[in-house]
Design a protein around this motif. Structure first.
Motif, PDB file in Angstrom:
ATOM      1  N   GLY A 344       1.285   4.751  16.903  1.00 51.19           N
ATOM      2  CA  GLY A 344       1.622   5.056  15.479  1.00 51.19           C
ATOM      3  C   GLY A 344       0.612   4.769  14.129  1.00 51.19           C
ATOM      4  O   GLY A 344       0.876   4.772  13.094  1.00 51.19           O
ATOM      5  N   HIS A 345      -0.523   4.983  15.131  1.00 52.13           N
ATOM      6  CA  HIS A 345      -1.620   5.148  13.831  1.00 52.13           C
ATOM      7  C   HIS A 345      -1.580   6.251  13.515  1.00 52.13           C
ATOM      8  O   HIS A 345      -2.731   6.166  11.647  1.00 52.13           O
ATOM      9  N   GLU A 351      -0.779   8.132   5.195  1.00 54.13           N
ATOM     10  CA  GLU A 351      -0.563   7.677   4.231  1.00 54.13           C
ATOM     11  C   GLU A 351      -1.945   7.316   4.051  1.00 54.13           C
ATOM     12  O   GLU A 351      -1.928   7.501   1.978  1.00 54.13           O
ATOM     13  N   THR A 352      -2.751   6.825   4.068  1.00 56.10           N
ATOM     14  CA  THR A 352      -3.855   6.869   4.065  1.00 56.10           C
ATOM     15  C   THR A 352      -4.407   7.621   2.783  1.00 56.10           C
ATOM     16  O   THR A 352      -5.178   7.767   1.445  1.00 56.10           O
ATOM     17  N   ARG A 353      -4.654   8.736   3.512  1.00 57.00           N
ATOM     18  CA  ARG A 353      -5.085  10.276   3.246  1.00 57.00           C
ATOM     19  C   ARG A 353      -3.980  10.385   1.577  1.00 57.00           C
ATOM     20  O   ARG A 353      -4.387  10.405   0.444  1.00 57.00           O
ATOM     21  N   ARG A 354      -3.149  10.168   1.467  1.00 54.64           N
ATOM     22  CA  ARG A 354      -1.816  10.181   0.872  1.00 54.64           C
ATOM     23  C   ARG A 354      -2.335   9.911  -0.674  1.00 54.64           C
ATOM     24  O   ARG A 354      -2.435  10.287  -1.255  1.00 54.64           O
ATOM     25  N   SER A 359     -10.055  11.499  -0.662  1.00 54.98           N
ATOM     26  CA  SER A 359      -9.647  10.782   0.577  1.00 54.98           C
ATOM     27  C   SER A 359     -11.193  11.459   1.317  1.00 54.98           C
ATOM     28  O   SER A 359     -11.065  11.506   2.489  1.00 54.98           O
ATOM     29  N   GLY A 360     -12.051  10.286   1.397  1.00 55.50           N
ATOM     30  CA  GLY A 360     -13.872  10.774   2.312  1.00 55.50           C
ATOM     31  C   GLY A 360     -13.296   9.763   3.147  1.00 55.50           C
ATOM     32  O   GLY A 360     -12.651   8.846   2.650  1.00 55.50           O
ATOM     33  N   LEU A 491       5.598  -1.635   0.093  1.00 53.45           N
ATOM     34  CA  LEU A 491       5.440  -2.109   1.680  1.00 53.45           C
ATOM     35  C   LEU A 491       6.023  -1.116   2.172  1.00 53.45           C
ATOM     36  O   LEU A 491       5.599  -1.099   3.848  1.00 53.45           O
ATOM     37  N   ASN A 492       5.510   0.588   2.323  1.00 51.03           N
ATOM     38  CA  ASN A 492       5.823   0.774   4.006  1.00 51.03           C
ATOM     39  C   ASN A 492       4.609   0.913   3.775  1.00 51.03           C
ATOM     40  O   ASN A 492       4.519   1.064   5.601  1.00 51.03           O
TER      41      ASN A 492
END
Length: 499
Positions: A344-345, A351-354, A359-360, A491-492
């Motif tokens: 599930g990574h 999500e981290t990119r968004r 987002s380098g 939360l997400n």
């Protein structure tokens, strides 16, 4: 009592003479354990031999042997005399009377390999003046001298035992300096925060402090196992050109050779996106009984008042200068996410990119590893406290460095100590708006004082700071705007961490 008499204090080991500094009485270079030299190198701290004459305590002692800090590029650099005779502490107090002031004990960071409590960065002057508290800052053994774990040479965790010895000195002597031994707050950042989390679970440290403030404690950097520590110890021998049967030579080599060798071991042990230092506390089942997270969740240290927090972009201090980060390809970056979550990574990666406008590689890895190493463990700790019916006051430092270091590791320290005059060479705060920096520092500095006094960080210059609860996760955000915000972690974003 005359002013001169105020400067003389009787401790259990002997008499000290301090100095008057800016309206305070200050004692520097106070020994809390015997010098760990000669036969005492790699030995647990031993009691100080009593002295008969009045001992001068007006100058800092030497700092522990160490190499250059990995974070000099954000904090600034320092040069101080180094010596193994370093087990000393400094004390700031309004008066050496019987007033029983709250006590704050500072445990510095530096990945258990650099730093010193006696550095001007950590001067207790403002806390003592503004809060009428007694402030103690301590040195402890670092690197291989403090955390080598190798059978027949060193048991490991000596730096932790040094900290316990310093806290016992405070317990036994701080009343003579105008402090209350029953109201001690330990404050630590990074390795200092990690130390506090360990101390909360250590039988040897039971009862030595009443409150704890953990800043950027690396809960996600696990303690080393005995097996891994022994492997690193053997590698240390190899770097020094010693065979296993020659290990005893470590007890007599010049400390400069040990410091150089531990730096080389660090380079050999370096892995992509991994910043853990090689010489680190080890779970030995004795001094360090077991993993901190489960022990705290099970109630270890539950009677200790707690404040805990992180900066928003802890890892910007590390990844911003790592040459391997910008040249890594997308697969290498995603591989770190995969290693963290197994399954599930991809959802977390996307999500981290968004979440990032830009987002380098450094930002992507930084957000992930800030959570892995610092934030999530701190929040789990706060949730465990809430489950135990014990409040934890949680903060996040979001103020952004004008020099591009974001809200990086260590950046909150000048604000907490409110002593920017000692940070003029620190790139991380260069260019700060003086009015904003002053206001933010005043809010934080006073909160730390209030907590040391009462166990609650509220004060008239700060919005009400609710305790952390699972249902709303209120976190005090320190930025150009200051106030409690519900669930800063999101939360997400938290969902994968429950597995």
């Amino acid at each position: 009592m005359t002013m001169i008499d105020d400067l003389v204090v009787q401790t259990k080991s002997g008499t000290l003479r301090g100095a008057r500094e800016n309206g305070l009485t200050v004692f520097r270079g106070v020994p809390y354990a015997a010098a760990p030299v000669g036969e005492l190198r790699f030995a647990p701290p031993q009691p100080v031999a009593p002295w008969r004459d009045v001992r001068d305590a007006t100058r800092d002692g030497p700092v522990p042997p160490q190499g250059r800090s990995r974070l000099a590029h954000v904090m600034g650099d320092f040069e101080r005399p180094q010596s193994e005779d370093c087990l000393t502490l400094n004390i700031w107090t309004r008066a050496t009377d019987g007033k029983k002031r709250p006590v704050m004990v500072w445990i510095h960071g530096g990945a258990f390999s650099s730093g010193a409590g006696s550095l001007p960065w950590y001067s207790g002057e403002r806390f003592a003046l503004n809060g009428d508290v007694v402030v103690v800052s301590i040195n402890y053994r670092l690197g291989a001298l403090g955390f080598l774990c190798l059978p027949g040479v060193s048991p490991g965790n000596l730096g932790l035992l040094d900290q316990v010895a310093a806290l016992k000195f405070v317990r036994d002597n701080i009343a003579a300096f105008g402090g209350n031994p029953d109201n001690v707050t330990v404050v630590g950042q990074s390795a200092g925060g990690a130390s506090i989390s360990i101390l909360m679970t250590m039988p040897l440290a039971a009862g030595l402090f009443r409150r704890a403030i953990l800043q950027s404690a690396p809960f996600g950097r696990p303690a080393r196992t005995l097996e891994d520590s022994h492997r690193i110890g053997r590698r240390f021998l190899e770097v020094l050109g010693l065979k296993p049967e020659q290990a005893d030579a470590l007890k007599s080599l010049p400390f400069a050779k040990l410091v150089a060798a531990q730096g080389e071991v660090g380079r050999l042990e370096k892995k992509f996106a991994d910043t853990q230092a090689p010489f680190w506390p080890v779970i030995d089942g004795d001094v360090y009984p077991g993993e901190v997270g489960p022990a705290l969740a099970a109630g270890a240290g539950r009677d200790i008042d707690v404040m805990v927090g992180t900066t928003r972009e802890e890892m910007a201090a590390f990844y911003g200068i790592d040459p391997d980060i910008p040249k890594a390809d997308a697969a290498a970056i995603e591989g770190v996410f995969a290693a963290m979550f197994k399954t599930g990574h991809r959802a977390v990666y996307d999500e981290t990119r968004r979440m990032r406008a830009s987002s380098g590689n450094a930002a992507l890895l930084g957000d992930l590893m800030t959570d892995v190493n610092f934030r999530m463990g701190s929040l789990r700790f706060a949730e465990a406290r809430a489950d135990q019916g014990r409040p934890a006051y949680v903060f996040q430092f979001d103020w952004q460095s004008p020099e591009g270091f974001e809200a990086c590791h260590c950046i909150e320290i000048p604000f907490v100590f409110n002593n920017f005059e000692h940070w003029t060479d620190a790139p991380m705060v260069k260019g700060a708006d003086p009015k904003v920096a002053s206001g933010l520092a005043e809010a934080m500095h006073r909160a730390w004082i209030a907590f040391a006094r009462t166990g609650k960080p509220d004060h008239p210059g700060l919005p009400v700071w609710p305790a952390y609860r699972r249902e709303d996760r209120m976190t005090m955000r320190f930025d150009t705007m200051i106030g409690p915000v519900s669930d800063l972690a999101g939360l997400n974003w938290r969902t994968p961490w429950t597995r």
